[in-house]
Enzyme design. Sequence first.
Site, PDB file in Angstrom:
ATOM      1  N   HIS A  13       0.824  -1.216   0.000  1.00  0.00           N
ATOM      2  CA  HIS A  13       0.000   0.000   0.000  1.00  0.00           C
ATOM      3  C   HIS A  13       0.851   1.256   0.000  1.00  0.00           C
ATOM      4  O   HIS A  13       0.355   2.344   0.300  1.00  0.00           O
ATOM      5  CB  HIS A  13      -0.933   0.011   1.220  1.00  0.00           C
ATOM      6  CG  HIS A  13      -2.124  -0.884   1.030  1.00  0.00           C
ATOM      7  ND1 HIS A  13      -2.987  -1.187   2.040  1.00  0.00           N
ATOM      8  CD2 HIS A  13      -2.586  -1.537  -0.061  1.00  0.00           C
ATOM      9  CE1 HIS A  13      -3.932  -1.992   1.585  1.00  0.00           C
ATOM     10  NE2 HIS A  13      -3.704  -2.225   0.320  1.00  0.00           N
TER      11      HIS A  13
ATOM     12  N   THR B  40      -4.317  -7.842  10.977  1.00  0.00           N
ATOM     13  CA  THR B  40      -5.153  -7.263   9.927  1.00  0.00           C
ATOM     14  C   THR B  40      -6.580  -7.793  10.067  1.00  0.00           C
ATOM     15  O   THR B  40      -6.788  -8.945  10.401  1.00  0.00           O
ATOM     16  CB  THR B  40      -4.583  -7.545   8.510  1.00  0.00           C
ATOM     17  OG1 THR B  40      -5.442  -6.938   7.527  1.00  0.00           O
ATOM     18  CG2 THR B  40      -4.437  -9.018   8.225  1.00  0.00           C
TER      19      THR B  40
HETATM   20  P1  NAD Z   1     -12.533  -2.628  -0.507  1.00  0.00           P
HETATM   21  O1  NAD Z   1     -13.713  -2.624  -1.387  1.00  0.00           O
HETATM   22  O2  NAD Z   1     -11.847  -3.904  -0.188  1.00  0.00           O
HETATM   23  O3  NAD Z   1     -12.881  -1.838   0.796  1.00  0.00           O
HETATM   24  C1  NAD Z   1     -12.713  -2.481   2.026  1.00  0.00           C
HETATM   25  C2  NAD Z   1     -13.342  -1.565   2.986  1.00  0.00           C
HETATM   26  O4  NAD Z   1     -12.744  -0.290   2.834  1.00  0.00           O
HETATM   27  C3  NAD Z   1     -14.826  -1.398   2.728  1.00  0.00           C
HETATM   28  O5  NAD Z   1     -15.514  -2.355   3.504  1.00  0.00           O
HETATM   29  C4  NAD Z   1     -15.023   0.013   3.188  1.00  0.00           C
HETATM   30  O6  NAD Z   1     -15.120   0.035   4.579  1.00  0.00           O
HETATM   31  C5  NAD Z   1     -13.743   0.693   2.831  1.00  0.00           C
HETATM   32  N1  NAD Z   1     -13.787   1.347   1.509  1.00  0.00           N
HETATM   33  C6  NAD Z   1     -13.246   0.918   0.358  1.00  0.00           C
HETATM   34  N2  NAD Z   1     -13.383   1.821  -0.617  1.00  0.00           N
HETATM   35  C7  NAD Z   1     -14.035   2.842  -0.061  1.00  0.00           C
HETATM   36  C8  NAD Z   1     -14.468   4.087  -0.552  1.00  0.00           C
HETATM   37  N3  NAD Z   1     -14.215   4.483  -1.803  1.00  0.00           N
HETATM   38  N4  NAD Z   1     -15.138   4.891   0.278  1.00  0.00           N
HETATM   39  C9  NAD Z   1     -15.354   4.496   1.538  1.00  0.00           C
HETATM   40  N5  NAD Z   1     -14.983   3.339   2.073  1.00  0.00           N
HETATM   41  C10 NAD Z   1     -14.315   2.540   1.275  1.00  0.00           C
HETATM   42  O7  NAD Z   1     -11.470  -1.633  -1.004  1.00  0.00           O
HETATM   43  P2  NAD Z   1     -11.320  -1.332  -2.500  1.00  0.00           P
HETATM   44  O8  NAD Z   1     -11.850   0.022  -2.818  1.00  0.00           O
HETATM   45  O9  NAD Z   1     -11.841  -2.513  -3.313  1.00  0.00           O
HETATM   46  O10 NAD Z   1      -9.750  -1.315  -2.596  1.00  0.00           O
HETATM   47  C11 NAD Z   1      -9.339  -1.508  -3.883  1.00  0.00           C
HETATM   48  C12 NAD Z   1      -7.932  -1.227  -3.865  1.00  0.00           C
HETATM   49  O11 NAD Z   1      -7.560  -0.149  -2.970  1.00  0.00           O
HETATM   50  C13 NAD Z   1      -7.225  -2.449  -3.382  1.00  0.00           C
HETATM   51  O12 NAD Z   1      -6.261  -2.705  -4.366  1.00  0.00           O
HETATM   52  C14 NAD Z   1      -6.582  -2.064  -2.091  1.00  0.00           C
HETATM   53  O13 NAD Z   1      -5.282  -2.636  -1.954  1.00  0.00           O
HETATM   54  C15 NAD Z   1      -6.452  -0.577  -2.190  1.00  0.00           C
HETATM   55  N6  NAD Z   1      -6.580  -0.034  -0.857  1.00  0.00           N
HETATM   56  C16 NAD Z   1      -5.739   0.913  -0.412  1.00  0.00           C
HETATM   57  C17 NAD Z   1      -5.945   1.414   0.837  1.00  0.00           C
HETATM   58  C18 NAD Z   1      -5.091   2.496   1.435  1.00  0.00           C
HETATM   59  O14 NAD Z   1      -5.600   3.415   2.056  1.00  0.00           O
HETATM   60  N7  NAD Z   1      -3.799   2.384   1.315  1.00  0.00           N
HETATM   61  C19 NAD Z   1      -6.919   0.977   1.633  1.00  0.00           C
HETATM   62  C20 NAD Z   1      -7.711  -0.041   1.147  1.00  0.00           C
HETATM   63  C21 NAD Z   1      -7.576  -0.494  -0.129  1.00  0.00           C
HETATM   64  N1  APR Z   2      -2.065  -6.961  18.321  1.00  0.00           N
HETATM   65  C1  APR Z   2      -2.586  -7.725  17.318  1.00  0.00           C
HETATM   66  N2  APR Z   2      -3.632  -7.341  16.550  1.00  0.00           N
HETATM   67  C2  APR Z   2      -4.163  -6.135  16.808  1.00  0.00           C
HETATM   68  C3  APR Z   2      -3.692  -5.284  17.828  1.00  0.00           C
HETATM   69  C4  APR Z   2      -2.590  -5.748  18.608  1.00  0.00           C
HETATM   70  N3  APR Z   2      -2.059  -5.027  19.605  1.00  0.00           N
HETATM   71  N4  APR Z   2      -4.462  -4.160  17.837  1.00  0.00           N
HETATM   72  C5  APR Z   2      -5.373  -4.298  16.859  1.00  0.00           C
HETATM   73  N5  APR Z   2      -5.208  -5.492  16.247  1.00  0.00           N
HETATM   74  C6  APR Z   2      -5.982  -6.048  15.131  1.00  0.00           C
HETATM   75  C7  APR Z   2      -7.451  -5.704  15.183  1.00  0.00           C
HETATM   76  O1  APR Z   2      -8.152  -6.717  15.879  1.00  0.00           O
HETATM   77  C8  APR Z   2      -7.813  -5.707  13.687  1.00  0.00           C
HETATM   78  O2  APR Z   2      -8.218  -7.000  13.296  1.00  0.00           O
HETATM   79  O3  APR Z   2      -5.474  -5.462  13.962  1.00  0.00           O
HETATM   80  C9  APR Z   2      -6.502  -5.372  12.984  1.00  0.00           C
HETATM   81  C10 APR Z   2      -6.490  -3.959  12.412  1.00  0.00           C
HETATM   82  O4  APR Z   2      -7.425  -3.945  11.349  1.00  0.00           O
HETATM   83  P1  APR Z   2      -7.612  -2.604  10.504  1.00  0.00           P
HETATM   84  O5  APR Z   2      -7.688  -1.455  11.415  1.00  0.00           O
HETATM   85  O6  APR Z   2      -8.720  -2.860   9.543  1.00  0.00           O
HETATM   86  O7  APR Z   2      -6.231  -2.441   9.708  1.00  0.00           O
HETATM   87  P2  APR Z   2      -5.792  -3.258   8.420  1.00  0.00           P
HETATM   88  O8  APR Z   2      -6.372  -4.627   8.409  1.00  0.00           O
HETATM   89  O9  APR Z   2      -4.323  -3.108   8.319  1.00  0.00           O
HETATM   90  O10 APR Z   2      -6.481  -2.399   7.212  1.00  0.00           O
HETATM   91  C11 APR Z   2      -6.172  -2.831   5.883  1.00  0.00           C
HETATM   92  O11 APR Z   2      -7.276  -0.896   5.014  1.00  0.00           O
HETATM   93  O12 APR Z   2      -7.807   1.315   5.153  1.00  0.00           O
HETATM   94  C12 APR Z   2      -6.939   0.430   4.630  1.00  0.00           C
HETATM   95  O13 APR Z   2      -4.818   1.122   3.932  1.00  0.00           O
HETATM   96  C13 APR Z   2      -5.535   0.683   5.019  1.00  0.00           C
HETATM   97  O14 APR Z   2      -3.803  -0.934   4.754  1.00  0.00           O
HETATM   98  C14 APR Z   2      -5.020  -0.662   5.448  1.00  0.00           C
HETATM   99  C15 APR Z   2      -6.078  -1.622   5.000  1.00  0.00           C
END
Ligand code: NAD
Ligand code: APR
Length: 230
Positions: A106, A173
Amino acid sequence: MTKIVILTGAGISAESGMGTFRDEGGLWAQMRIEDVATPEGFARDPALVHDFYNKRRAAAARALPNAAHEALARLQREWPGEVVIVTQNVDALHEKGGATGVIHMHGELARALCALCGNRWDAPEVMVVGERCPQCGGPTARPDVVWFGEMPYRMDEIYTHLAEATVFASIGTSGQVYPAAAFVMEAAEAGAHTVELNLEPSAVVSDFAETRFGKATEVVPAWVEDMLRR
Ligand code: NAD
Ligand code: APR
């Protein structure tokens, strides 16, 4: 041949003081994804997006690696060339903890990207609207972070590692964002043993052969000890 592929998310950095996204009070409870983590949000209000990432960049610069980051680096040192870390995190805590060859799918807070010419460089601590690209001079610099709707980085490499995995571990995650959330299935299809190390069950917990719940600074060092004793 052993190949351990490790996916990490925000949870591994939580005990280093970095906010997660979907926990109670997480980043997505404070800011709307649409406003700060999508290309449309950046086009609409670049100052808001730069402010969001400037704050996270400053926090990441101050943050220290924890025992979980350090345990993974130890596993890499004990099994050279056989442990690949793929992170969704944009902080550099794996590297600060001694890990090498980390794949930031990311992107990275510490890097800037030119939306015009694709140039990447080390981001200044504070990025401002109209920041100029050092290569093409365009006022088109943005954080080098993958936003929703954009493709993550180095996916071909990641899928190759997953196809060769003998062990796949997912750490900290929530399993809510694709394609990262589907990596466990890719690894399982390649015959890997799969383990989830998390504070609580993720959205894809049922896809894992083994689960260990608890704080990363506790369950990750214990898991590494078990791996090294094998
Ligand atoms: P997604 O559909 O998997 O979204 C997962 C969650 O993120 C959703 O349940 C929602 O809570 C939130 N989300 C996603 N898009 C959103 C939007 N436009 N507005 C509000 N909430 C949103 O995520 P995606 O859009 O299919 O992701 C597609 C690509 O974006 C993937 O390749 C992923 O790796 C990338 N991505 C980047 C980030 C980041 O911030 N670095 C975060 C998530 C996804
Ligand atoms: N030890 C282990 N796990 C933990 C801890 C801890 N101390 N604290 C929180 N967690 C777990 C939570 O239970 C949760 O399942 O880490 C996870 C965090 O989940 P998210 O907040 O959704 O973060 P992540 O899974 O990395 O999100 C994925 O979404 O918005 C985007 O770019 C963003 O890369 C991110 C992606």
